[in-house]
Design a protein around this motif. Sequence first.
Motif, short mmCIF file in Angstrom:
data_model
loop_
_atom_site.label_atom_id
_atom_site.label_comp_id
_atom_site.label_asym_id
_atom_site.label_seq_id
_atom_site.Cartn_x
_atom_site.Cartn_y
_atom_site.Cartn_z
N GLY A 138 0.72 -1.41 0.51
CA GLY A 138 -0.31 -0.11 0.39
C GLY A 138 0.73 1.36 -0.59
N TYR A 139 1.69 1.44 -0.64
CA TYR A 139 3.02 2.09 -0.60
C TYR A 139 3.09 3.23 -1.55
CZ TYR A 139 6.04 -0.49 -2.94
OH TYR A 139 6.55 -1.49 -4.30
N VAL A 140 1.60 3.59 -2.12
CA VAL A 140 1.86 3.76 -4.23
C VAL A 140 2.19 5.69 -3.48
CG1 VAL A 140 -0.65 4.15 -3.34
CG2 VAL A 140 0.20 3.80 -6.16
N ASN A 141 1.52 5.99 -2.99
CA ASN A 141 1.34 7.57 -2.65
C ASN A 141 2.98 7.92 -2.60
OD1 ASN A 141 -0.90 8.50 -2.97
ND2 ASN A 141 -1.43 7.78 -0.67
N LEU A 142 4.08 6.95 -2.42
CA LEU A 142 5.61 7.04 -2.54
C LEU A 142 6.37 7.19 -3.58
CD1 LEU A 142 5.54 5.44 1.46
CD2 LEU A 142 5.74 8.26 0.83
N VAL A 143 4.86 6.25 -4.81
CA VAL A 143 6.30 5.79 -5.68
C VAL A 143 6.55 7.48 -6.75
CG1 VAL A 143 6.22 4.39 -7.96
CG2 VAL A 143 6.06 3.80 -5.13
N PRO A 144 7.03 7.81 -7.31
CA PRO A 144 8.11 7.13 -7.73
C PRO A 144 9.31 8.03 -6.62
CG PRO A 144 8.18 8.25 -9.50
CD PRO A 144 6.72 8.78 -8.46
N ASP A 145 8.96 8.67 -6.09
CA ASP A 145 10.05 9.41 -5.45
C ASP A 145 10.37 8.98 -4.21
OD1 ASP A 145 9.22 11.94 -7.10
OD2 ASP A 145 7.54 12.42 -5.47
N VAL A 146 10.18 8.26 -3.05
CA VAL A 146 10.63 7.70 -2.70
C VAL A 146 10.76 6.18 -3.37
CG1 VAL A 146 10.47 7.05 0.36
CG2 VAL A 146 9.53 8.84 -0.48
N ILE A 147 10.23 5.21 -2.93
CA ILE A 147 10.19 3.75 -3.60
C ILE A 147 10.10 4.02 -5.41
CG2 ILE A 147 9.34 1.92 -2.73
CD1 ILE A 147 7.86 2.96 -0.40
N PRO A 148 10.85 2.77 -5.70
CA PRO A 148 11.32 3.02 -6.88
C PRO A 148 10.22 1.82 -7.58
CG PRO A 148 13.31 2.73 -6.63
CD PRO A 148 12.32 2.37 -4.70
N LEU A 149 9.86 2.37 -8.94
CA LEU A 149 8.50 1.44 -9.70
C LEU A 149 9.09 0.54 -9.55
CD1 LEU A 149 5.88 1.60 -10.73
CD2 LEU A 149 6.69 2.00 -12.84
N ALA A 150 7.78 -0.80 -9.40
CA ALA A 150 8.21 -2.58 -9.70
C ALA A 150 9.02 -2.82 -8.39
CB ALA A 150 8.89 -2.13 -10.84
N SER A 151 8.91 -2.35 -7.39
CA SER A 151 9.84 -3.00 -5.53
C SER A 151 9.54 -4.10 -4.91
CB SER A 151 10.18 -1.90 -5.51
OG SER A 151 11.18 -0.77 -5.63
N GLY A 152 8.10 -3.94 -5.10
CA GLY A 152 7.22 -5.42 -5.51
C GLY A 152 7.10 -5.06 -3.27
N SER A 153 6.90 -6.05 -2.80
CA SER A 153 6.78 -5.46 -1.95
C SER A 153 7.55 -6.56 -0.37
CB SER A 153 4.42 -6.27 -0.64
OG SER A 153 4.98 -8.10 -1.27
N LEU A 154 8.82 -7.66 -0.78
CA LEU A 154 9.73 -8.07 0.07
C LEU A 154 10.58 -7.03 0.41
CD1 LEU A 154 8.53 -11.63 -0.56
CD2 LEU A 154 7.66 -9.95 0.91
N GLY A 155 11.38 -7.30 1.07
CA GLY A 155 12.72 -7.03 1.43
C GLY A 155 13.53 -7.16 2.51
N VAL A 156 15.21 -6.07 3.06
CA VAL A 156 15.47 -6.74 3.73
C VAL A 156 15.69 -5.07 4.41
CG1 VAL A 156 17.97 -7.40 4.94
CG2 VAL A 156 16.37 -8.68 3.23
N VAL A 157 15.66 -4.89 6.37
CA VAL A 157 15.57 -3.55 6.85
C VAL A 157 17.15 -3.58 7.26
CG1 VAL A 157 15.29 -3.55 8.92
CG2 VAL A 157 13.62 -3.28 7.65
N ARG A 158 18.11 -2.77 6.75
CA ARG A 158 19.09 -2.64 6.93
C ARG A 158 19.79 -1.35 7.54
NH1 ARG A 158 20.79 -6.87 4.62
NH2 ARG A 158 20.65 -7.03 2.16
N ASP A 159 20.66 -1.61 8.78
CA ASP A 159 20.39 -0.81 9.81
C ASP A 159 22.43 -0.57 9.61
OD1 ASP A 159 21.78 -3.02 10.64
OD2 ASP A 159 20.88 -2.99 12.83
N ASN A 160 22.78 0.18 8.19
CA ASN A 160 23.61 0.86 8.42
C ASN A 160 24.27 2.03 8.04
OD1 ASN A 160 22.65 0.49 5.91
ND2 ASN A 160 24.15 -1.08 4.39
N HIS A 161 23.92 2.74 8.34
CA HIS A 161 23.54 3.78 7.41
C HIS A 161 23.34 5.18 9.46
CE1 HIS A 161 22.18 2.80 4.09
NE2 HIS A 161 22.60 4.28 3.61
#
Length: 429
Positions: free
Chosen positions: A332-355
């Motif tokens: 449900g992140y459609v309002n963040l595409v494409p400025d924050v989340i790239p198009l066709a990113s899917g729904s799954l991923g990994v949380v990184r804490d390297n910043h």
Amino acid sequence: MKALILKTLLISIILLFSSSCSRGGTGFFVAIWPPEESSLRSGDIVRVVSQSEIRNLFVIENEGRIREEIPRYTGRFFTRRRDAEQFLLQYEPYVDMFAYSEVSLNIRTSPTSSAAREYRLRPGQVVKVISKLPEPYTVGNLTGNWIEVLTETGFSGFCFDRHLSFFERDSAVSTADYEEKFLDSFFTNRWYPSAYLDIINSGRIAIERLRTGEGLFPDKNNRRIVIQTERDRIEFSFTNIFFSGNSAIFMGSPVEVIFYSTERIYVKYTHRGVDHLSFFTTLEMPVEHYVQEEIGRRNDAMDLFFRRGRHLVSDLYGSITLGDRRGFTWTGYVNLVPDVIPLASGSLGVVRDNHFLGRHLERRFDGVLAFEFDATRRAAVFAYVFVDGGIRFTHVSARNIENNIITSVPADSHILYFRQSLLPHEGDQ
């Protein structure tokens, strides 16, 4: 006529000799960087009994009335002793202080960036420190001080200190003692790229940059030096070691090591026809210690995050569920595409804490998370702050991140509020 010519020639020779070599007690010399073979130490004041303009030398006389020649550029000349003593009062804090340039660095004729260039230092080149101007100076976005320096070959002027590293060397210690101490340190330590120390001292330990196994590993018994780069393992064998000043040349190999201290070295070597120049340093603890410390810190931060709830819900930006192995599902992140989340990113991923947050941002935010989507391998980075009943994310674009450190957060950044709960959609009915 012939007698007149000879007389004129004789007078010319006398005048030339008189102008090039002045006899008698001509003044006083303060040693700054005397040659190794000289009896002088940095800071000594001796009487100058004569000088040669042609040979660029002073003949000095020490307290034992023993005379020796010394290059003029290795110190300062004064006609009056009290002037020499006044100079020494200002020079005293820097008597044993040297520096080396970490980059190609200009020596300028006066302490300003617009002054003429007197000389250009090579990376790793050593200079003798003479004085430090008290007032800070800004060049571009860097603020530092101008340092008055002298090179071993006699060039003098001013360097900006932001690219200088300082070290001390006691002039009372013999060269042989220094060589023995340097070699003992070289063969008993494990040497890491100097960038490792910079990362550790910053308090923002990017463990991904410390896990490459890079370093320099000397083997005295087998007369071998191993250099591990990011891509290659290089081995050099040597037959003997020749010292020149603070530089050790490993005979039979293309390796030269310049010692600035027992904890800091500059290494030159040739591999596959390419010259390489690198700074190496020792660490107080093995690099694995710092990696494990940082992993522990990150785990503690994530545990705090999870204890507040693994389920995040926003009316505008969808819902996020955090898994056990740092995985996430974001729908449900459609309002963040494409400025924050790239198009066709899917729904799954990994949380990184390297910043990491820049120092000036630590009071504004509680931490940083990056949501890296499996489909695109691209991450959306957010600085976050805990609020009552939820969390507020502020998106940070790549142009505001340098070496994994957030340098700034623009006022027009996307701000996302999520309710945070232990159970799915808790309190959202």
